[in-house]
Design an enzyme around this catalytic site. Structure first.
Site, short mmCIF file in Angstrom:
data_model
loop_
_atom_site.label_atom_id
_atom_site.label_comp_id
_atom_site.label_asym_id
_atom_site.label_seq_id
_atom_site.Cartn_x
_atom_site.Cartn_y
_atom_site.Cartn_z
CB THR A 1 -0.94 0.00 1.22
OG1 THR A 1 -1.80 -1.14 1.14
CG2 THR A 1 -1.78 1.26 1.28
CB SER B 1 2.89 -8.32 2.10
OG SER B 1 1.55 -8.37 2.58
CB THR C 1 0.08 -3.78 6.32
OG1 THR C 1 -1.18 -3.69 5.62
CG2 THR C 1 0.79 -2.44 6.27
CG ASP C 2 -2.91 -7.65 3.34
OD1 ASP C 2 -3.33 -6.78 4.12
OD2 ASP C 2 -3.37 -7.82 2.20
#
Length: 386
Positions: free
Chosen positions: A61, A108, A139-140
């Site tokens: 992101t 990710s 961030t996942d």
């Protein structure tokens, strides 16, 4: 005669003051007086070299491009090159000499374990010449990428993983601030020997313990129960606690997981089986049939699994599969050890999988793997006797 003497005295006084003003510059060494774009010059001419930090980008992101300036949730992750993002940061030349490397530009969860193998080696390569490294990530699965780096990077120099919850091009984005603060933290050297840390929202956390807790909020990354390692407030970087590995002697700091000693193909296949009311045996049997060498169970309460899963686990253990027990609750410890079963301590299932995967990539011996979980995977602080 007196009038001539006064003129001479005035000239001598003026000349003396001029020499005094020039003295600080006259006595600057040739090295420190040299012009250097990577240095900060003080008011008296002394040059201070800036630390070198490389930003290794994987996308996410943070590098996202939104549909428009108010599209908080509608964007294409991994669209913008890291070189352009770093160039746009203001005042970065006050904190570090920053270079960039575009490892990839994806979300990710798109990265394979073999690609993380390459990423870890790239980080170590960069740290041969850099004072610190920042890895940008989606961030996942950021906590898993960070923990893999934490366990495999050989250099004790700072490694900071960062990302954002809003794309770079939307109003109110957290992306530039997170990237700037991550560079600042890496440049400070304050997390040397901490292993890999995760930095977002002005906080930094240990890779072993941090987890994503919300799908949208910018304060999503937390360390349950224990809390952050520290905070960044403009020029103030405050460290309030340290990971257990940071307290070890330098000679004992490295893990056994030196990736140069194995190939990407040696990385073991490890899966996670989630337990719930009346959970069936299919997840475990399917994973074993697909070649899993290890399975982490995310159990109810203190790590319990259903009767059907327990029976299937016993069959899998007979085939040499190693299990690690964790809780699905989000926090808390597990102490259950047994034949073919290892307690996950307070590791969540995602972290336990990364550790088990690396353990089984280096040894198939149950006792060796169990020992690594209680040493390398250990999170408790032990103070030396006084």
């Amino acid at each position: 005669m007196k009038r001539g003497t006064t003129k001479i005295q005035k000239m001598l006084l003026t000349t003396g003051l001029t020499v005094l003003l020039l003295l600080p510059q006259l006595f600057v060494s040739p090295v420190s007086a040299a012009t250097d774009s990577t240095a900060v010059t003080s008011t008296i001419g002394v040059v201070k070299k800036l630390p070198k930090v490389e930003v290794i980008a994987t996308g996410g992101t943070l590098a996202g491009k939104s549909t428009d300036e108010t599209s908080f949730d509608t964007y294409r992750a991994g669209s913008l090159p890291i070189e352009d993002l770093v160039k746009s940061l203001p005042n970065k030349d006050q904190i570090a000499e920053v270079s960039t490397y575009q490892f990839g530009n994806s979300g990710s969860s798109a990265y394979s374990m073999e690609q993380l193998y390459d990423l870890s080696l790239k980080v170590d390569e960069a740290l041969k010449t850099q004072d610190g490294v920042v890895v940008t990530s989606g961030t996942d699965t950021m906590e898993e990428i960070a923990y893999f780096l934490d366990l495999t990077v050989r250099s004790p120099k700072p490694v900071v993983v960062t990302g954002s919850m809003r794309p770079w091009t939307v109003i109110g984005t957290d992306a530039p601030a997170n990237l700037y603060n991550a560079i600042k933290l890496a440049a400070s050297g304050k997390t040397k020997y901490f292993g890999t840390v995760v930095m977002l929202n002005d906080e930094f956390h240990a890779a072993r313990e941090v987890t994503k807790t919300n799908s949208y909020r910018t304060d999503t990354f937390v360390t349950p129960e224990i809390g952050a390692l520290g905070y960044i407030d403009e020029k103030n970087i405050r460290v309030y606690r340290a990971p257990f590995r940071a307290l070890k002697p330098a000679s004992e700091w490295e893990t056994p997981f030196d990736l140069t000693q194995i190939s990407k193909k040696d990385l073991a296949k490890v899966e996670i089986a989630y337990s719930y009311q009346d959970a069936g045996p299919g997840a475990i049997s399917g994973f074993v049939a697909a070649g899993a060498k290890g399975i982490v169970t995310a159990g109810t309460g203190a790590g319990g699994i259903s009767k059907a899963m327990s029976e299937e686990r016993a069959e899998a253990i007979k085939k040499g599969v190693i299990f690690v027990m964790t809780t699905r609750t989000g926090s808390g410890s597990n102490y259950s050890n047994g034949d073919g079963v290892i307690a996950g301590d307070n590791l969540n299932a995602a972290h336990a999988r990364i550790l088990l995967l690396l353990c089984l990539s280096y040894s198939k011996d149950f006792e060796t793997v169990k020992n690594w979980f209680t040493t390398i995977g250990y999170g408790q602080i032990e103070l030396p006797a006084k």
